[in-house]
Write a protein that holds these residues in place. Sequence first.
Motif, PDB file in Angstrom:
ATOM      1  N   PHE A  36      34.032  47.152  24.834  1.00 35.89           N
ATOM      2  CA  PHE A  36      34.614  46.356  25.982  1.00 35.89           C
ATOM      3  C   PHE A  36      36.159  46.027  25.680  1.00 35.89           C
ATOM      4  O   PHE A  36      37.026  46.231  26.792  1.00 35.89           O
ATOM      5  N   SER A  37      36.409  45.697  24.707  1.00 36.07           N
ATOM      6  CA  SER A  37      37.700  45.427  24.182  1.00 36.07           C
ATOM      7  C   SER A  37      38.789  46.414  24.388  1.00 36.07           C
ATOM      8  O   SER A  37      39.913  46.472  25.008  1.00 36.07           O
ATOM      9  N   LYS A  38      38.422  47.906  24.226  1.00 37.34           N
ATOM     10  CA  LYS A  38      39.240  49.088  24.240  1.00 37.34           C
ATOM     11  C   LYS A  38      39.103  49.330  25.586  1.00 37.34           C
ATOM     12  O   LYS A  38      40.261  49.698  26.416  1.00 37.34           O
ATOM     13  N   GLN A  39      38.021  49.004  26.258  1.00 38.98           N
ATOM     14  CA  GLN A  39      37.966  49.406  27.905  1.00 38.98           C
ATOM     15  C   GLN A  39      39.054  48.410  28.682  1.00 38.98           C
ATOM     16  O   GLN A  39      39.696  48.611  29.495  1.00 38.98           O
ATOM     17  N   PHE A  40      38.981  47.126  28.167  1.00 39.32           N
ATOM     18  CA  PHE A  40      39.695  46.013  28.921  1.00 39.32           C
ATOM     19  C   PHE A  40      41.299  46.290  28.481  1.00 39.32           C
ATOM     20  O   PHE A  40      41.883  46.172  29.362  1.00 39.32           O
ATOM     21  N   GLU A  41      41.645  46.702  27.325  1.00 36.28           N
ATOM     22  CA  GLU A  41      43.004  47.052  27.076  1.00 36.28           C
ATOM     23  C   GLU A  41      43.510  48.329  27.550  1.00 36.28           C
ATOM     24  O   GLU A  41      44.666  48.624  28.169  1.00 36.28           O
ATOM     25  N   GLY A  42      42.556  49.460  27.966  1.00 37.50           N
ATOM     26  CA  GLY A  42      42.793  50.433  28.485  1.00 37.50           C
ATOM     27  C   GLY A  42      42.965  50.523  30.040  1.00 37.50           C
ATOM     28  O   GLY A  42      43.908  51.386  30.816  1.00 37.50           O
ATOM     29  N   GLN A  43      42.534  49.467  30.741  1.00 38.12           N
ATOM     30  CA  GLN A  43      42.714  49.354  32.307  1.00 38.12           C
ATOM     31  C   GLN A  43      43.632  48.061  32.573  1.00 38.12           C
ATOM     32  O   GLN A  43      44.020  48.114  33.878  1.00 38.12           O
ATOM     33  N   LEU A  44      43.808  47.191  31.777  1.00 38.10           N
ATOM     34  CA  LEU A  44      44.870  46.196  32.332  1.00 38.10           C
ATOM     35  C   LEU A  44      46.357  46.920  32.499  1.00 38.10           C
ATOM     36  O   LEU A  44      46.683  47.888  32.117  1.00 38.10           O
ATOM     37  N   TYR A 346      43.804  42.887  38.164  1.00 36.16           N
ATOM     38  CA  TYR A 346      44.054  41.966  37.421  1.00 36.16           C
ATOM     39  C   TYR A 346      42.870  40.705  37.626  1.00 36.16           C
ATOM     40  O   TYR A 346      42.308  40.115  36.912  1.00 36.16           O
ATOM     41  N   ARG A 347      42.492  40.576  38.870  1.00 45.82           N
ATOM     42  CA  ARG A 347      41.465  39.751  39.273  1.00 45.82           C
ATOM     43  C   ARG A 347      40.044  40.012  38.936  1.00 45.82           C
ATOM     44  O   ARG A 347      39.423  39.256  38.076  1.00 45.82           O
ATOM     45  N   HIS A 348      39.904  41.508  38.880  1.00 46.53           N
ATOM     46  CA  HIS A 348      38.375  42.008  38.541  1.00 46.53           C
ATOM     47  C   HIS A 348      38.254  42.033  37.041  1.00 46.53           C
ATOM     48  O   HIS A 348      37.409  41.595  36.392  1.00 46.53           O
ATOM     49  N   LEU A 349      39.588  42.509  36.187  1.00 50.65           N
ATOM     50  CA  LEU A 349      39.141  42.533  34.847  1.00 50.65           C
ATOM     51  C   LEU A 349      39.206  40.946  34.160  1.00 50.65           C
ATOM     52  O   LEU A 349      38.431  40.899  33.213  1.00 50.65           O
ATOM     53  N   ASN A 350      40.113  40.143  34.663  1.00 54.91           N
ATOM     54  CA  ASN A 350      39.645  39.030  34.234  1.00 54.91           C
ATOM     55  C   ASN A 350      38.350  38.190  34.462  1.00 54.91           C
ATOM     56  O   ASN A 350      37.780  37.501  33.630  1.00 54.91           O
ATOM     57  N   MET A 351      37.837  38.489  35.545  1.00 53.23           N
ATOM     58  CA  MET A 351      36.534  37.970  35.745  1.00 53.23           C
ATOM     59  C   MET A 351      35.606  38.459  34.740  1.00 53.23           C
ATOM     60  O   MET A 351      34.694  38.034  34.471  1.00 53.23           O
ATOM     61  N   LEU A 352      35.782  39.938  34.677  1.00 45.34           N
ATOM     62  CA  LEU A 352      34.801  40.567  33.798  1.00 45.34           C
ATOM     63  C   LEU A 352      34.758  40.256  32.220  1.00 45.34           C
ATOM     64  O   LEU A 352      33.870  39.919  31.396  1.00 45.34           O
ATOM     65  N   ALA A 353      36.284  39.842  31.738  1.00 42.95           N
ATOM     66  CA  ALA A 353      36.516  39.136  30.583  1.00 42.95           C
ATOM     67  C   ALA A 353      35.805  37.779  30.198  1.00 42.95           C
ATOM     68  O   ALA A 353      34.993  37.573  29.520  1.00 42.95           O
ATOM     69  N   PHE A 354      35.915  37.230  31.494  1.00 44.22           N
ATOM     70  CA  PHE A 354      35.168  35.807  31.355  1.00 44.22           C
ATOM     71  C   PHE A 354      33.567  35.630  31.220  1.00 44.22           C
ATOM     72  O   PHE A 354      32.894  35.250  30.251  1.00 44.22           O
ATOM     73  N   ILE A 355      33.181  36.731  31.885  1.00 39.32           N
ATOM     74  CA  ILE A 355      31.845  37.115  31.982  1.00 39.32           C
ATOM     75  C   ILE A 355      31.388  37.473  30.492  1.00 39.32           C
ATOM     76  O   ILE A 355      30.266  37.018  29.806  1.00 39.32           O
ATOM     77  N   LYS A 356      31.786  38.375  30.006  1.00 37.44           N
ATOM     78  CA  LYS A 356      31.688  39.058  28.732  1.00 37.44           C
ATOM     79  C   LYS A 356      31.683  38.236  27.644  1.00 37.44           C
ATOM     80  O   LYS A 356      30.768  38.017  26.667  1.00 37.44           O
ATOM     81  N   ILE A 357      32.801  37.401  27.638  1.00 37.21           N
ATOM     82  CA  ILE A 357      32.812  36.521  26.656  1.00 37.21           C
ATOM     83  C   ILE A 357      31.996  35.358  26.502  1.00 37.21           C
ATOM     84  O   ILE A 357      31.432  34.780  25.512  1.00 37.21           O
ATOM     85  N   LEU A 358      31.619  34.930  27.685  1.00 40.36           N
ATOM     86  CA  LEU A 358      30.591  33.816  27.705  1.00 40.36           C
ATOM     87  C   LEU A 358      29.158  34.153  27.386  1.00 40.36           C
ATOM     88  O   LEU A 358      28.120  33.400  26.778  1.00 40.36           O
ATOM     89  N   LYS A 359      28.722  35.507  27.675  1.00 39.14           N
ATOM     90  CA  LYS A 359      27.623  35.922  27.293  1.00 39.14           C
ATOM     91  C   LYS A 359      27.478  36.149  25.770  1.00 39.14           C
ATOM     92  O   LYS A 359      26.489  35.794  25.151  1.00 39.14           O
TER      93      LYS A 359
END
Length: 823
Positions: A36-44, A346-359
């Motif tokens: 997910f970190s690679k996906q997050f960095e690749g799409q931001l 920006y909105r979508h990726l940040n929301m996804l990052a919050f969900i992932k890290i809380l999980k």
Amino acid sequence: MSSRAAIKHSLGSLHLLPPLFLLSQDLLQERKMVKFSKQFEGQLVPEWKEAFVDYWQLKMDLKKIHLLNTTNSNTASNTQTTSLANNLLSSIGNFSCFGRQRRDHGVIQVHKRLAASASKGDLYETELLEQFADTDAAKEFFACLDMQLNKVNQFYKTKEKEFLERGESLKKQMEILIELKTILQQQQRSKGASAQDSKEDASISCTISCEEDSVKDRTDQEQLQDSCTDELDRNDVSFSDSPRSDEMGKSIRMKREDGKLRTLSGRVFSCQGKNLRINIPLTTPSRTFSAISYVLWDDLVNQSSKKCGPEGTKLHINKTKLHHAEKMIKGAFVELYKALGYLKTYRHLNMLAFIKILKKFDKVTGKQVLPIYLKVVESSYFNSSDKVMKLADEVEDLFIKHFAEEDRRKGMKYLRPRQRKESHAVTFFIGLFTGCFVALLAGYILMAHLTGMYRRKPDSIYMETAYPVFSMFSLLFLHFFLYGCNIFLWRKARINYSFIFELAPTKELKYRDVFLICTTSLTAVVGIMFVHLSLLTKGYSFTQVQAIPGLLLLMFLLLLVCPFNIFYQSSRYCFLRVIRNIILSPLYKVVMLDFFMADQLCSQVPMLRNLEYVACYYITGSFKTQDYGYCMRAKHYRDLAYAVSFLPYYWRAMQCARRWFDEGQTNHLVNLGKYVSAMLAAGAKVAYEKERNIGWLCLVVVMSSAATVYQLYWDFVKDWGLLQMNSKNPWLRNELMLRRKYIYYFSMGLNLFLRLAWLQTVLHSSFGHVDYRVTGLFLAALEVIRRGLWNFFRLENEHLNNAGKFRAVKTVPLPFHEVDEED
């Protein structure tokens, strides 16, 4: 045995399981986080990276908690097994018969409070209601999580306000454009086919307000007090600052009293009860000459306007100006829609990052934090506000209605251009032509060595006639190959070179395309040169085969200007446009791609001199008589050799002068001095090649040394942004795109070494019995390699400047500026 006893017995045997199973679970979880970190960095959005959730820091804090839990579990295995059984039994008892868990309170509680500044919105703080295995680490994690949430909300709110104000300004611009076009159509219908209409360009008759001078004087006074510079006047992403929110409703202002030269037709006029000013940026020679003529007649027009009566003076806004204004508004709509798309990402990726890290936090700690904190994130401003969605829909409707003739498919091609798909056939042909090139080059070098073509000879026709063609193409495609390497490295480092160069996403060259062009062209060049040398070794005379190198050059020139849509037509035409802008540098507005290409030409002076000689050799017909010394004896050719050595630096100096004219920054004049010193050094070298005496040699040493020091300072400090004394990275800069710092130190040392290649002119070093032209080709190749190294760090510094100002889209200047009566 009772059921409770069976459960205790089975849980008690857990410590007998091999630890490899538990380790594999940890590794699986770690791989998911890395994925997910690679996906997050690749799409931001690269320029907004600092404003995104710092997922990597949160992951590091979570690893600390995980390691502490693992350490505690290993120290008390028997006690842990018993407590694990008891915890499982107690958790089963906490469930009712309907399967719902009974909880008196949550694990955490998130408090919301107002910030000291109303513009920052709400701030969130988390309070721990239950004890964790390591309370301090958990507090640190939630403090970082709260900080990230507050940061995301604040950035989203700031950008949303900026884009909304830009959208309102665009709507007003669109209304004015529609009104003017409507008046133009009405006048055309009323005039009909009259003789006057056939002689004059259709235009809108407006009246110049008699209060123009007072309006302009008051406006100039206000601008002299304003500390913000006029950045909307420039359609160049590499020099423009991010717009301020209080300037969004205005399109173009003049920065100084002589600012009227910076835009075309900047006079205030009254049309349909509105005082307007139309400003067209001086991006082309025609607009520049129009602005100069406007300045020449400005005093006369001002005198007549002061004496005007109530009816005023007629002012004509022709179709051409309206067409330019429409193109500017269209480009502004496209950039605004792109910016809104970035904000959605920006909105979508940040929301996804919050969900992932809380999980991950719930898995590591065994607590149920996700449902509680996720409700807060979902109700926060960046996720709950729908203003961006509504504005994007409005932009789509307006663009499709007014710029796409209500054809949605046509309009979305501009708003959402599709990326060109990469083909595996490209990779295949790169490998194929690379193999062919290596084989042909090996055969060519072996044949040249056996025939002694590259050895020192008093009279070598081949080295005087055919070798310059081979040398020219070698330098050209070496430079192009390094550009492909630059693209590959820019993509790996997440440097947005397409945005910096303002390249169309559907037409830009990928690094595979660049490599394909290089391998294909070099295979053709080396193959033809191999055939040419083979014919000479078989006994053919130079007169019979001497036209082959000239035909090779002619073939490439015809392919460059070929009007058919083959072999990357859009890129070829873009290259020709850039070369045209460079040649007419003072007249065209300078953008990043123009001065970047001009810098490349400064490293290709040997190639340009070879091109000049080959053109003279074939155009004058010297190849028929084998009089290769004619071009060297002709006086006009010798004068042209000086000009070719000067021209790249002259063009670059004129670009600096134009940028100073547009922006008024003395920094560009200092940069101009660097190219003037390079011009003097290049002239001294050419003169020394003609007359080798001690006087010219001393002048070469002095001028080249001064120019080298000047250029090194500019390379390291200005272009690369390095050598900052107060940086946290010694002798570098605070922000670095590459993790390994030694690369920067090595690159600075290599750049210094390659800058000193001019010393060969003084030392007269050579490689054994090899011809001096081969030595010259080697030194020219070193300069091309130095330029390829410079390119990477130059764009890295430009990218960091954009990221520091969160500039992800270019600001397009708007044509109409409405002037209030009170101004």
